[in-house]
Design a protein around this motif. Structure first.
Motif, PDB file in Angstrom:
ATOM      1  N   TRP A 213     -18.589  41.710  -5.516  1.00  0.00           N
ATOM      2  CA  TRP A 213     -19.674  42.024  -6.443  1.00  0.00           C
ATOM      3  C   TRP A 213     -19.218  41.840  -7.885  1.00  0.00           C
ATOM      4  N   PRO A 214     -19.901  40.998  -8.655  1.00  0.00           N
ATOM      5  CA  PRO A 214     -19.631  40.946 -10.090  1.00  0.00           C
ATOM      6  C   PRO A 214     -20.205  42.186 -10.778  1.00  0.00           C
ATOM      7  N   SER A 215     -19.864  42.346 -12.048  1.00  0.00           N
ATOM      8  CA  SER A 215     -20.313  43.530 -12.787  1.00  0.00           C
ATOM      9  C   SER A 215     -21.712  43.386 -13.366  1.00  0.00           C
ATOM     10  N   HIS A 216     -22.145  42.145 -13.571  1.00  0.00           N
ATOM     11  CA  HIS A 216     -23.330  41.958 -14.406  1.00  0.00           C
ATOM     12  C   HIS A 216     -24.476  41.224 -13.716  1.00  0.00           C
ATOM     13  N   TYR A 217     -25.672  41.591 -14.167  1.00  0.00           N
ATOM     14  CA  TYR A 217     -26.869  40.877 -13.752  1.00  0.00           C
ATOM     15  C   TYR A 217     -26.743  39.392 -14.074  1.00  0.00           C
ATOM     16  N   LEU A 218     -26.206  39.107 -15.247  1.00  0.00           N
ATOM     17  CA  LEU A 218     -26.061  37.708 -15.660  1.00  0.00           C
ATOM     18  C   LEU A 218     -25.284  36.912 -14.602  1.00  0.00           C
ATOM     19  N   GLN A 219     -24.247  37.528 -14.088  1.00  0.00           N
ATOM     20  CA  GLN A 219     -23.424  36.820 -13.095  1.00  0.00           C
ATOM     21  C   GLN A 219     -24.181  36.617 -11.784  1.00  0.00           C
TER      22      GLN A 219
ATOM     23  N   PRO B 182     -14.485  39.951  -7.708  1.00  0.00           N
ATOM     24  CA  PRO B 182     -14.298  38.781  -8.585  1.00  0.00           C
ATOM     25  C   PRO B 182     -13.156  39.051  -9.563  1.00  0.00           C
ATOM     26  N   ARG B 185     -12.753  41.380 -12.771  1.00  0.00           N
ATOM     27  CA  ARG B 185     -12.822  42.848 -12.719  1.00  0.00           C
ATOM     28  C   ARG B 185     -11.490  43.454 -13.146  1.00  0.00           C
ATOM     29  N   GLU B 243     -16.512  38.716 -17.830  1.00  0.00           N
ATOM     30  CA  GLU B 243     -15.946  40.070 -17.933  1.00  0.00           C
ATOM     31  C   GLU B 243     -15.016  40.169 -19.136  1.00  0.00           C
ATOM     32  N   GLU B 281     -26.039  41.809 -22.496  1.00  0.00           N
ATOM     33  CA  GLU B 281     -25.408  42.530 -21.378  1.00  0.00           C
ATOM     34  C   GLU B 281     -23.880  42.397 -21.432  1.00  0.00           C
TER      35      GLU B 281
END
Lengths: 366, 367
Positions: A213-219, B182, B185, B243, B281
């Motif tokens: 899971w990436p951290s962002h909606y963008l990803q 990913p 992180r 990130e 974001e």
């Protein structure tokens, strides 16, 4: 590739070419709007438990991408205003027909019963509240992929209404779409000559990348083409594409520029390991050109005449693109969804000939 | 004399001969058992008893059985009964001598390093690092090793890098692409910090063991799983940029290995577009994503995509940047790219020299 000139030499009425927008998004304002199309049990469920806010995670209503700033209406869900949609999509953008893809919670619900109820209600709502009120609108049939038997029943119910011109599925579900589990949907689609639109959007059943899971909606949104490639690989590898030769698959809101590298890589791999999947008779690049189409927005190619010509050549030719505005998603600014450097011969193809070649119902009912 | 100087001396000593640098050669042990003997008794017994638990349906086999044994060229099996990639003599004959490899970077895969058990992962990585030196580099100075790290356990990974950091036979740190998270992180950042402090680039090679291979579920066939490796590479590239890893470690060089290359310009353009819409974001990502990709990321070529019109590759290479591309053979695997035939497009002498040789000289730690 089918010849269109016979089917509709001059396009639409008034002697001009019929122009078709293949992806617009009416917004369901609240679950209340769908209640007239549910039985008492479900009305009670939604009301008593105050279940609302069923916009899917792929399109958070306030995210910049989900609605272009100048199309936002205070206190309203993106795309909920029917007059606005008609004004912008049909009058301003100059289309004669727009195909609605209502993306809403039924497509992603964990309960397959709730999914079926919401999808059915969404289809009824679209027919009564949108198609009945603006004869220029058409719609996809939204179906609960969570239960393909119920999905096929919903297709049968809606197919009687010729204003439903295709079936829409999201690009990420519980299983990959080639699996036999989904074949009842394809049986119904083929029977009625309906294309399958695979639209951006995920049930979020798995991490959004193969590496977690990436951290962002963008990803997540950036990874959308990965989901499309997974579905294309799977539709071929499971033999679904071969089993349903009558179905055209429309990739909607997928972006376009990822297609050539995917086609090259998949074809090279297939050349090496095709003995594993002998039912794929042709290179994936050939399957893509024959069986898939792709919508215009988000147009993720440099706005340059030669680059666009090259891309269209690489993905298989001028029959591949279907015009779309993706209203109200914020993919472009200004009043023309067509990139300024788009060659003129492609504009006519994507706005008229290509949609008419796959949406047979648009040829028949006008 | 530094590794770089040794390489340049070799080249100068054979005028008229073409040399290449190969960023992806896979060494293998004589057999899985022979490698296991290198593990401490505690882990040898553990593996004999419990196997090598990964994240798939079989006790001792990938969920996607390969199409060809050991995914290797049929002609790469040595006559001594060992695995492809285990016999230096055959490797020299088929690849190093034949193609003038002046430097070959070893990329050891698996052997238990893809396990869920973090301690086992650490033990296997340690053994892989010693083994590369003893069985390969010590006998063949053209080969250099990668510090394979237990990437899901950052403190252990940092310790492993530190252990070998002063040894110039290691030219990069190596991670594998099917990871728990990913790579942008935070849990992986100590690895980058340590690598940067030693001037080591980080290579991300496809492969590993993870959950569903796609965001839409588990594919059925190797034909599909093979493509999902591209996606894992794309996911890491996206993650590292968004990130803020390159913002925080501007000196970090990342090499993406065996994940394909032709998709890069399309992804960069897509990321730039989305960043212009959704940049709020990710305020820590201060430049358009494509700028970080150009500055910090390098791509190994194999398996080279093959457009119908081979010359289309030239535009793609130009968009990626001629300085960001490294030749890779993937010897001894089945989809090996022979340096003489890998590039169907007509490259200029200078372009070819960059890809086949010059770029690698400045990416790896060779001082």
């Amino acid at each position: 590739m089918p010849e269109l000139s016979e089917a509709r030499p001059d396009g639409g009425s008034n002697g001009t070419a019929l122009k078709i927008d293949c992806d617009v998004h009416p917004g369901v304002p609240t679950v209340e709007a769908l209640m007239p199309y549910m039985d008492d049990y479900w009305v009670d469920e939604f009301r008593n438990r105050q279940i609302d806010g069923l916009e899917i995670a792929t399109y958070p209503p306030n995210a910049p991408l989900s609605c272009r700033p100048d199309w936002r209406r205070d206190g309203e869900r993106p795309g909920a205003d029917r007059d606005q949609l008609s004004d912008v999509v049909l009058d301003t953008f100059g289309s004669d027909i727009a195909i609605c893809n209502p993306v809403y919670g039924g497509l992603v619900a964990l309960s397959e019963q709730m999914a079926a109820v919401l999808c059915r209600a969404t289809n009824c709502w679209i027919a009564e509240q949108w198609l009945d009120r603006d004869p220029r609108l058409r719609s996809s049939i939204v179906v609960p992929a969570q239960n393909p038997i119920l999905a096929a029943e919903e297709i049968e119910r809606c197919a009687a209404d010729a204003r439903f011109v295709q079936i829409m599925l999201l690009v990420a579900n519980e299983l990959l779409l080639g699996r036999q589990y989904y074949w009842p949907i394809y049986e119904a689609a083929q029977k009625h000559g309906l294309p399958i639109c695979i639209h951006a959007g995920s049930m979020y059943r798995y991490p959004t990348t193969p590496s977690g899971w990436p951290s962002h909606y963008l990803q997540d949104y950036a990874a959308t083409p990965q989901l499309f490639t997974a579905q294309m690989q799977n539709l071929m590898s499971e033999g679904a594409l071969a089993r349903f030769p009558g179905i055209t698959f429309v990739l909607a809101e997928s972006g376009i520029s990822w297609l050539p590298p995917y086609m090259w890589r998949a074809s090279r791999t297939w050349k090496g390991v095709r003995g594993e999947v002998p039912w794929i008779k042709r290179a994936p690049s050939a399957e893509v050109r024959d069986r898939f189409r792709v919508t215009l927005q988000p147009f993720d190619v440099t706005d340059d005449h030669d680059r666009i010509e090259k891309l269209v050549e690489q993905i298989g030719g001028e029959h591949m693109l279907l015009f779309s505005s993706d209203f109200p998603h914020w993919q472009f600014d200004g009043d023309d969804p067509v990139p300024s450097a788009m060659p003129e011969h492609l504009v006519r193809k994507m706005r008229t000939d290509n949609p008419l070649s796959i949406y047979t119902r648009l040829r028949e009912d006008k | 004399m530094s590794v770089r100087e040794t390489i340049l001396q070799t080249v100068e000593g054979s005028p008229g001969r073409e040399f290449i640098i190969d960023s992806d050669i896979h060494p293998e042990p004589y057999s899985p058992q022979s490698f296991r003997e290198r593990l401490p008794a505690r882990w040898r017994e553990h593996c004999e008893t419990y196997g090598d638990p990964q994240r798939g349906p079989y006790a001792a086999l990938t969920g996607y059985p390969r199409y060809i044994p050991r995914t290797s060229r049929r002609d790469a099996w040595p006559s001594n009964g060992g695995l492809p990639g285990s016999d230096l003599e055959l490797m020299r004959e088929q690849h190093l001598d034949r193609h003038g490899v002046a430097l070959g970077v070893l990329e050891p895969l698996g052997q238990g390093s893809w396990t869920r058990n973090l301690e086992l992962m650490g033990a296997v990585c340690s053994a892989l690092n010693e083994w590369q030196l003893e069985d390969f580099v010590a006998h063949e100075p053209r080969l250099k090793a990668s510090i394979v790290v237990p990437m899901e356990d950052a403190p252990a990974a940092v310790a492993e890098i530190r252990k070998h950091a002063d040894n110039r036979d290691f030219v990069q740190v190596q991670m594998n692409s099917l990871s728990e998270e990913p790579f942008g992180r935070r849990k992986y950042w100590p690895i980058y910090e340590e690598a940067v402090s030693h001037g080591l680039p980080v290579g991300i090679h496809v492969g590993g063991s993870t959950g569903a291979r796609t965001g839409g579920g588990w594919p059925s066939y190797y034909n599909e799983e093979h493509y999902s490796l591209v996606n894992s590479t794309q996911a890491h590239l996206t993650s590292l940029v968004l990130e803020g890893v390159f913002e925080h470690f501007p000196a970090l060089k990342v090499i993406l290995i065996e994940g394909g290359i032709a998709w890069t310009p399309a992804l960069s353009t897509r990321l730039d577009r989305l960043w212009s819409r959704l940049g709020s974001e990710v305020p820590h990502c201060r430049k358009p994503p494509s700028e970080y990709v150009k500055a910090n990321v390098f791509f190994s070529t194999q398996p080279m995509e093959e457009p119908e019109n081979p010359e289309d590759l030239l535009q793609i290479f130009a968009d990626i940047g001629w300085n960001n591309i490294l030749y890779a053979s993937d010897y001894p695997h089945w989809d090996y790219d022979d340096p003489e035939y890998a590039f169907k497009a007509p490259l200029s002498v200078e372009q070819k020299r960059k890809i086949m040789f010059d770029n690698a000289l400045s990416v790896y730690r060779l001082d």
